[in-house]
Scaffold this motif. Structure first.
Motif, short mmCIF file in Angstrom:
data_model
loop_
_atom_site.label_atom_id
_atom_site.label_comp_id
_atom_site.label_asym_id
_atom_site.label_seq_id
_atom_site.Cartn_x
_atom_site.Cartn_y
_atom_site.Cartn_z
N LYS A 1 -20.55 60.92 58.90
CA LYS A 1 -19.73 59.71 58.77
C LYS A 1 -19.29 59.23 60.15
O LYS A 1 -19.35 58.04 60.46
CB LYS A 1 -18.48 60.01 57.93
CG LYS A 1 -18.60 59.57 56.48
CD LYS A 1 -17.50 60.19 55.67
CE LYS A 1 -16.47 59.21 55.21
NZ LYS A 1 -15.55 59.84 54.22
N GLY B 1 -18.37 70.48 53.79
CA GLY B 1 -18.15 69.07 54.08
C GLY B 1 -18.12 68.71 55.56
O GLY B 1 -18.01 67.54 55.90
N LYS C 1 -22.72 68.59 50.69
CA LYS C 1 -21.43 69.19 51.05
C LYS C 1 -21.39 70.68 50.76
O LYS C 1 -20.32 71.26 50.61
CB LYS C 1 -20.29 68.48 50.31
CG LYS C 1 -19.93 67.13 50.90
CD LYS C 1 -18.73 66.53 50.20
CE LYS C 1 -18.28 65.26 50.90
NZ LYS C 1 -17.19 64.60 50.15
N GLU D 1 -23.49 63.60 47.57
CA GLU D 1 -22.36 64.33 48.16
C GLU D 1 -22.43 65.81 47.81
O GLU D 1 -22.24 66.67 48.65
CB GLU D 1 -21.04 63.79 47.61
CG GLU D 1 -20.50 62.62 48.35
CD GLU D 1 -19.09 62.33 47.88
OE1 GLU D 1 -18.95 61.45 47.02
OE2 GLU D 1 -18.16 63.00 48.33
N LYS D 2 -22.73 66.08 46.55
CA LYS D 2 -22.78 67.47 46.11
C LYS D 2 -23.87 68.22 46.88
O LYS D 2 -23.68 69.34 47.34
CB LYS D 2 -23.07 67.51 44.61
CG LYS D 2 -23.00 68.90 44.03
CD LYS D 2 -23.33 68.92 42.57
CE LYS D 2 -23.47 70.36 42.11
NZ LYS D 2 -24.20 70.46 40.86
N TRP E 1 -21.02 66.47 56.45
CA TRP E 1 -20.83 65.16 55.84
C TRP E 1 -19.88 64.32 56.70
O TRP E 1 -20.16 63.16 57.01
CB TRP E 1 -20.27 65.33 54.42
CG TRP E 1 -20.08 64.08 53.64
CD1 TRP E 1 -18.95 63.31 53.58
CD2 TRP E 1 -21.04 63.41 52.81
NE1 TRP E 1 -19.15 62.22 52.76
CE2 TRP E 1 -20.41 62.26 52.28
CE3 TRP E 1 -22.37 63.68 52.47
CZ2 TRP E 1 -21.07 61.38 51.41
CZ3 TRP E 1 -23.02 62.80 51.61
CH2 TRP E 1 -22.38 61.66 51.10
N ALA F 1 -23.46 57.40 52.03
CA ALA F 1 -24.57 57.62 51.11
C ALA F 1 -25.60 56.49 51.24
O ALA F 1 -26.81 56.73 51.27
CB ALA F 1 -24.05 57.71 49.68
N ASP G 1 -17.40 57.39 51.76
CA ASP G 1 -18.49 58.22 51.25
C ASP G 1 -19.64 57.36 50.74
O ASP G 1 -20.81 57.69 50.93
CB ASP G 1 -17.99 59.13 50.13
CG ASP G 1 -17.10 60.26 50.66
OD1 ASP G 1 -17.11 60.48 51.88
OD2 ASP G 1 -16.42 60.89 49.85
#
Lengths: 120, 188
Positions: free
Chosen positions: B120, B113, B109, B105-106, B116, B132, B128
């Motif tokens: 999705k 974001g 994003k 995520e880090k 991301w 992933a 999340d």
């Protein structure tokens, strides 16, 4: 009046066009049916030259996840990157439908081999 | 899903440990080791595959390379919460790396974001963690057990959905891990 403002954005060796109105990457290629932006083989090859050079710089100057700076590209390397980029911008502008797209900016590549943000 | 117990190959701490973003770089494959000059063998294993490996006879070999997974699970020597752990990657001579959802995520994003969220939406991932897993599963479709060269296009894996494509790029510069992933929009 073009409806889609584009940013040219070399994104780790694979993508190049961002629709600035939605911040989405746009699929591109020469012939695939579903690709949004179709371009000539020549235009594609100039884009790929930029992306390949970007990847080479990343491989050489960025660490583990490509978010750690291990060195800085030389002026010559930087210049050759931007020279390729200029050629790509020109080729893209010739190949895009001007009624639909307008190239409004050229972004720094990501990850950026010229300087990585400290917060990685 | 409980946890996965894993055993004691060298772990590249870059990806794991949850101890911050920079402390782990071990320099083992660092500046003196010019990765642009040679090809690397990269293998990525998603934990969805790993879960199956737990029940596999360690001596058996199957077409998915589950024996390798078993070797990895015996090697790392730690217990992971499987809801956080998404995958292992191994790179020739650099040991095994592992990745957690938070790390992914880090990494992905950085733009705030929006990509991301778009990924999705494209992939229909509910959470999340689901996204992933999807990203790692796409990465795991890269051919394994072969040598990838600097000019090889096999570092990028794609999966197609109705609205667009998920494109996952794997690093050949570091430890063979997911470098980035992004949604790529198709023609309406």
């Amino acid at each position: 009046m073009a409806s889609i403002p584009l940013q040219l954005y070399p994104y780790y060796w694979s993508s190049f066009f961002v629709d600035l109105s939605t911040n989405e990457f746009i699929s591109w290629g020469t012939s695939e049916e579903r690709v949004e932006i179709k371009l000539s083989i020549d235009a594609i090859s100039t884009i790929k030259a930029v992306l390949n050079h970007h990847r080479e710089l990343c491989t050489k100057y960025l660490g583990a996840h490509l978010d750690k700076q291990l060195g800085l590209p030389s002026e010559v390397e930087k210049q050759s990157f931007w020279k390729l980029m200029d050629a790509a911008v020109e080729a893209v502008q010739l190949g895009l439908d001007p009624e639909r797209y307008e190239v409004v900016s050229v972004a720094l590549p990501e990850p950026n081999p010229f300087a990585i943000c400290a917060d990685g | 899903m409980g946890s996965v117990t894993v055993g004691n190959l060298p772990v590249d701490p870059v990806n794991g440990g949850g101890n911050g973003s920079s402390g782990g770089h071990n320099g083992g494959g660092g500046a003196g080791d010019d990765p642009s000059r040679r090809a690397q063998r990269i293998q990525i294993v998603a934990t969805s595959q790993l879960a199956g490996a737990e029940t596999t006879d360690p001596n058996s070999v199957n077409r998915d390379g589950l024996r390798n997974i078993k070797i990895q699970t015996e090697a790392v020597g730690q217990v992971f919460d499987q809801s956080k752990l998404v995958a292992f990657a191994t790179v020739e001579s650099k040991g095994t790396a592992y990745l957690e959802v938070a790390r992914l995520e880090k990494l992905l994003k950085r733009d705030g974001g929006s990509r991301w969220e778009a990924m999705k939406s494209y992939s229909g991932s509910a959470s999340d963690v689901d996204l992933a897993m999807e990203i790692v599963n796409v990465a795991a479709t890269l051919p394994t057990g072969r040598y990838l060269s600097q000019t090889d296009s096999e570092h990028v894996a794609c999966r197609d959905y109705k609205k667009g494509r998920l494109r996952v790029a794997v690093s050949d510069a570091g430890n063979g891990w997911v470098v980035t992933a992004h949604p790529e929009r198709y023609k309406e």
